[in-house]
Design a protein around this motif. Structure first.
Motif, mmCIF file in Angstrom:
data_model
loop_
_atom_site.group_PDB
_atom_site.id
_atom_site.type_symbol
_atom_site.label_atom_id
_atom_site.label_comp_id
_atom_site.label_asym_id
_atom_site.label_seq_id
_atom_site.Cartn_x
_atom_site.Cartn_y
_atom_site.Cartn_z
ATOM 1 N N LYS A 260 71.507 96.016 40.110
ATOM 2 C CA LYS A 260 70.137 95.959 39.581
ATOM 3 C C LYS A 260 69.423 97.282 39.862
ATOM 4 O O LYS A 260 69.234 97.666 41.012
ATOM 5 C CB LYS A 260 69.363 94.801 40.218
ATOM 6 C CG LYS A 260 67.871 94.768 39.848
ATOM 7 C CD LYS A 260 67.130 93.584 40.495
ATOM 8 C CE LYS A 260 65.629 93.655 40.253
ATOM 9 N NZ LYS A 260 64.873 92.574 40.928
ATOM 10 N N ASP A 265 59.193 97.855 40.465
ATOM 11 C CA ASP A 265 58.881 96.514 39.976
ATOM 12 C C ASP A 265 57.430 96.170 40.288
ATOM 13 O O ASP A 265 57.099 95.740 41.389
ATOM 14 C CB ASP A 265 59.827 95.493 40.633
ATOM 15 C CG ASP A 265 59.575 94.068 40.142
ATOM 16 O OD1 ASP A 265 58.851 93.905 39.135
ATOM 17 O OD2 ASP A 265 60.121 93.128 40.763
ATOM 18 N N LYS A 272 52.342 91.772 40.380
ATOM 19 C CA LYS A 272 52.459 91.438 41.794
ATOM 20 C C LYS A 272 51.144 91.742 42.508
ATOM 21 O O LYS A 272 50.389 92.606 42.066
ATOM 22 C CB LYS A 272 53.554 92.303 42.434
ATOM 23 C CG LYS A 272 54.970 91.859 42.146
ATOM 24 C CD LYS A 272 55.974 92.731 42.855
ATOM 25 C CE LYS A 272 57.404 92.339 42.541
ATOM 26 N NZ LYS A 272 57.769 90.978 42.990
ATOM 27 N N ASP A 283 63.602 98.252 44.589
ATOM 28 C CA ASP A 283 64.168 97.259 43.680
ATOM 29 C C ASP A 283 65.358 97.818 42.879
ATOM 30 O O ASP A 283 65.929 97.119 42.052
ATOM 31 C CB ASP A 283 63.080 96.716 42.739
ATOM 32 C CG ASP A 283 63.298 95.250 42.388
ATOM 33 O OD1 ASP A 283 64.086 94.586 43.087
ATOM 34 O OD2 ASP A 283 62.683 94.786 41.410
ATOM 35 N N ASP A 342 57.847 88.877 36.179
ATOM 36 C CA ASP A 342 58.303 89.380 37.475
ATOM 37 C C ASP A 342 59.727 88.907 37.801
ATOM 38 O O ASP A 342 60.327 89.368 38.763
ATOM 39 C CB ASP A 342 57.315 88.927 38.562
ATOM 40 C CG ASP A 342 57.460 89.721 39.845
ATOM 41 O OD1 ASP A 342 58.154 90.766 39.827
ATOM 42 O OD2 ASP A 342 56.874 89.299 40.862
ATOM 43 N N GLU A 344 62.332 89.823 36.402
ATOM 44 C CA GLU A 344 62.897 90.797 35.469
ATOM 45 C C GLU A 344 64.328 91.197 35.799
ATOM 46 O O GLU A 344 65.076 91.626 34.929
ATOM 47 C CB GLU A 344 62.005 92.059 35.435
ATOM 48 C CG GLU A 344 62.266 93.090 36.539
ATOM 49 C CD GLU A 344 62.033 92.577 37.956
ATOM 50 O OE1 GLU A 344 61.285 91.599 38.109
ATOM 51 O OE2 GLU A 344 62.611 93.143 38.892
ATOM 52 N N THR A 369 68.509 93.107 44.435
ATOM 53 C CA THR A 369 67.364 92.641 45.228
ATOM 54 C C THR A 369 66.626 91.649 44.333
ATOM 55 O O THR A 369 65.580 91.944 43.789
ATOM 56 C CB THR A 369 66.433 93.823 45.568
ATOM 57 O OG1 THR A 369 66.156 94.544 44.346
ATOM 58 C CG2 THR A 369 67.071 94.777 46.554
ATOM 59 N N LEU A 370 67.205 90.456 44.213
ATOM 60 C CA LEU A 370 66.795 89.589 43.103
ATOM 61 C C LEU A 370 65.626 88.664 43.420
ATOM 62 O O LEU A 370 64.787 88.451 42.560
ATOM 63 C CB LEU A 370 68.005 88.770 42.608
ATOM 64 C CG LEU A 370 67.875 88.258 41.179
ATOM 65 C CD1 LEU A 370 67.754 89.401 40.177
ATOM 66 C CD2 LEU A 370 69.050 87.380 40.786
ATOM 67 N N GLY A 372 62.626 87.049 46.354
ATOM 68 C CA GLY A 372 61.945 86.941 47.634
ATOM 69 C C GLY A 372 62.446 85.726 48.404
ATOM 70 O O GLY A 372 62.486 85.729 49.637
ATOM 71 N N TRP A 463 66.776 96.730 52.588
ATOM 72 C CA TRP A 463 65.846 97.471 53.454
ATOM 73 C C TRP A 463 65.244 96.467 54.422
ATOM 74 O O TRP A 463 65.152 95.279 54.122
ATOM 75 C CB TRP A 463 64.775 98.210 52.653
ATOM 76 C CG TRP A 463 63.615 97.401 52.181
ATOM 77 C CD1 TRP A 463 62.386 97.295 52.761
ATOM 78 C CD2 TRP A 463 63.550 96.572 50.993
ATOM 79 N NE1 TRP A 463 61.574 96.465 52.016
ATOM 80 C CE2 TRP A 463 62.252 96.015 50.950
ATOM 81 C CE3 TRP A 463 64.465 96.260 49.994
ATOM 82 C CZ2 TRP A 463 61.864 95.136 49.918
ATOM 83 C CZ3 TRP A 463 64.078 95.389 48.977
ATOM 84 C CH2 TRP A 463 62.794 94.849 48.952
HETATM 85 N N1 BES Z 1 62.368 92.354 43.084
HETATM 86 C C1 BES Z 1 61.817 91.058 43.215
HETATM 87 C C2 BES Z 1 62.418 90.273 44.373
HETATM 88 C C3 BES Z 1 61.982 90.691 45.748
HETATM 89 C C4 BES Z 1 60.711 90.386 46.200
HETATM 90 C C5 BES Z 1 62.866 91.310 46.590
HETATM 91 C C6 BES Z 1 60.343 90.742 47.484
HETATM 92 C C7 BES Z 1 62.501 91.647 47.876
HETATM 93 C C8 BES Z 1 61.228 91.359 48.312
HETATM 94 C C9 BES Z 1 62.074 90.252 41.947
HETATM 95 O O1 BES Z 1 62.052 90.975 40.767
HETATM 96 C C10 BES Z 1 60.983 89.245 41.855
HETATM 97 O O2 BES Z 1 59.875 89.614 41.671
HETATM 98 N N2 BES Z 1 61.359 87.981 41.986
HETATM 99 C C11 BES Z 1 60.432 86.925 41.930
HETATM 100 C C12 BES Z 1 61.042 85.822 41.104
HETATM 101 C C13 BES Z 1 60.075 84.745 40.737
HETATM 102 C C14 BES Z 1 59.044 85.269 39.761
HETATM 103 C C15 BES Z 1 60.851 83.604 40.135
HETATM 104 C C16 BES Z 1 60.162 86.446 43.355
HETATM 105 O O3 BES Z 1 61.088 86.430 44.168
HETATM 106 O O4 BES Z 1 59.017 86.128 43.646
#
Ligand code: BES
Ligand code: MN
Ligand code: ZN
Length: 490
Positions: A260, A265, A272, A283, A342, A344, A369-370, A372, A463
């Motif tokens: 990815k 992001d 966000k 990301d 988000d 994405e 890094t998919l 949270g 990280w």
């Molecule tokens: N890149 C983020 C995931 C992420 C968030 C990794 C914080 C590390 C720390 C991903 O693109 C994202 O925003 N995921 C969302 C998915 C949700 C909208 C279903 C998330 O995890 O909140």
């Protein structure tokens, strides 16, 4: 840091520093005895005066008459000493010299008679840990003259039998450094085009590597509607980077790694919150991991065929950005209802994974890094592995144990699939609060039905904190996995 191995003993060493290891029983092996005599018995004295007890991570720097540093390094209880202990001890020893004028180190931690660690593995772990500890980010920071890192090389005490393992470790360390360097760069520098240029440099460096880059025009022709939707809000053109390494006969099917590469992001229209949004420069750490693993493999010249595929895209809000409610058609032909811009990562990965299958991989693994939710589930300790296969995830977990860069498996049972069903498309791009990492995996699984595929969520491991930046994880696990794979086919 350059890493080599030799059997040169302390009295012959011209290095600025020697690392001498002790368990908490404080027994002297032959190396420790030799160091003690170089030091006019200072080690014996310091132990007698209880200045050093050999506790895990304890370090004490002594000086020989000629000004050479000897770093006594504790590894604690001999029976409990494991790969983690050796990693910690090595880190502490390097930190004790890294801001000094010391340029070279002889590392004798490997001379200890470990109960639970194979000799070659000890050499590998201490090498990777040392390189990790010696790294610092320097690209966009001005350092004062007196704040110098002088350390350039380390020689690990090891015989011929372990020398090959240490050579591998040096390659892995180079890969880890590549990944950290990319991960730490600010998003105004490290954009999709920058990643493409890095791939170009790598392709130039190794004879058996070739590069293909798909630009937006090409991806439009190919109808990669999911990836392109994410990139629409950004001024930075999206790229699909495809780097090929041919290490064995062309007829052998490749291992394909997809990373990815969201270079920033913002969340897009589903913006966000402001706090910590800067961390979303990381990301692209899935991409960085794939870059680093690729470099490690090319350095080792492993006898496998490897392809890395990086969808590199920036997720921004804009008048032309994709919206919640949009339905897009992915490269596979499957339609996706976007409920949250988000989410994405899965949108760009699904097109990359569909494309990856055109290379007929024997193994297909994506790193991202998919979610949270992955940080909630496993913290910053373990990467999450998901797969519909039985053997593949086991092999990945085992590699993580082998090199102490560990992962844990989450289920991808069909029971979770219904969370991404929708009335308006073949699937929706979010699965709700419950099992957020798993439903993201379920989404990807719908594009990987007839292939030996695994997904690795590295949101918690890529990280750890703002201060320490990118960890370079899980390059070691991935490189070790590919080493294990290359040994299989022998
Ligand atoms: N890149 C983020 C995931 C992420 C968030 C990794 C914080 C590390 C720390 C991903 O693109 C994202 O925003 N995921 C969302 C998915 C949700 C909208 C279903 C998330 O995890 O909140
Ligand atoms: Mn996101
Ligand atoms: Zn993201």
């Amino acid at each position: 840091m350059k890493i080599t191995s030799s059997l040169m003993t302390p009295s012959k060493s011209k290095s600025g520093a020697l690392f001498i290891g002790f368990f908490s029983d404080l027994k002297f092996n032959a190396i420790a005895k030799e160091a003690d005599s170089l030091l006019g018995k200072q080690i014996s004295q310091r132990i007698k005066s209880k200045d050093f007890a050999g506790k895990t991570g304890e370090v004490l720097t002594l000086f020989t008459d000629s000004g050479q540093r000897v770093v006594l390094t504790g590894l604690g209880d001999e029976k409990k000493c494991d790969l983690g202990t050796l990693q910690t001890a090595t880190t502490k020893a390097i930190k004790a010299v890294v801001t000094t004028p010391v340029k070279t180190v002889n590392n004798y931690l490997t001379s200890l008679n470990f109960k639970n660690i194979d000799e070659a593995v000890a050499g590998k772990i201490t090498s990777i840990a040392a390189s990790h500890a010696a790294y610092r980010y320097e690209v966009t920071k001005n350092f004062k003259k007196d704040n110098k890192h002088n350390l350039t090389s380390m020689t690990v005490y090891a015989d011929k039998k372990s020398a090959a393992a240490i050579k591998q470790a040096a390659s892995i360390a180079t890969g880890v450094e590549t990944t950290r360097a990319l991960g730490n760069l600010p998003p105004n520098i490290c954009n999709p085009d920058y990643l493409a240029k890095q791939a170009k440099d790598i392709a130039k460096k190794y004879d058996n590597c070739t590069l293909t880059i798909l630009d937006e025009k090409k991806m439009q022709k190919m109808k990669m509607g999911a990836l392109l939707a994410v990139g629409r809000g950004s001024r930075n053109e999206s790229k699909m980077i495809v780097l090929k390494y041919t290490g064995t006969k062309k007829s052998q099917r490749p291992h394909v790694l997809v990373g990815k590469g969201i270079t920033f992001d913002t969340g897009g229209i589903s913006l966000k919150p402001g706090a910590n949004m800067d961390e979303m420069k990381y990301d692209m750490c899935g991409a960085a991991t794939v870059f680093g693993t690729f470099v490690a493999v090319a350095e080792m010249q492993l006898p496998i065929n490897l392809i890395m595929i990086v969808p590199a895209v920036e997720n921004m809000p804009d008048g032309d950005a994709y919206r919640p409610g949009d339905v897009v058609t992915s490269y596979s032909g499957k339609t996706i209802e976007v409920l949250n811009t988000d989410a994405e990562g899965r949108m760009i990965l699904c097109d990359a994974l569909t494309y990856a299958q055109e290379y007929k991989p024997q193994v297909l693994i994506d790193l991202a890094t998919l979610t949270g939710a992955c940080v909630v589930a496993l913290g910053h300790v373990a990467s999450a592995v998901m797969s519909k296969q039985t053997q593949l995830p086991q092999d990945i977990l085992q590699a993580g144990i082998d090199i102490h860069d560990r992962a844990w498996q989450l289920p991808l049972w069909d029971d979770y699939q219904k969370q991404i069903d929708t009335t308006f498309a073949d699937m929706q791009n979010v699965g709700g609060f419950a099992g957020g990492s798993i439903t993201a995996g379920c989404f990807l699984s719908r594009f990987c039905e007839d292939v030996n595929w695994a997904h690795i969520d590295i949101a918690g491991t890529a990280w750890a904190s703002k201060k320490d930046g990118a960890t370079g994880r899980p390059v070691a696990m991935m490189a070790q996995y590919l080493i294990n794979e290359s040994n299989k086919s022998k």
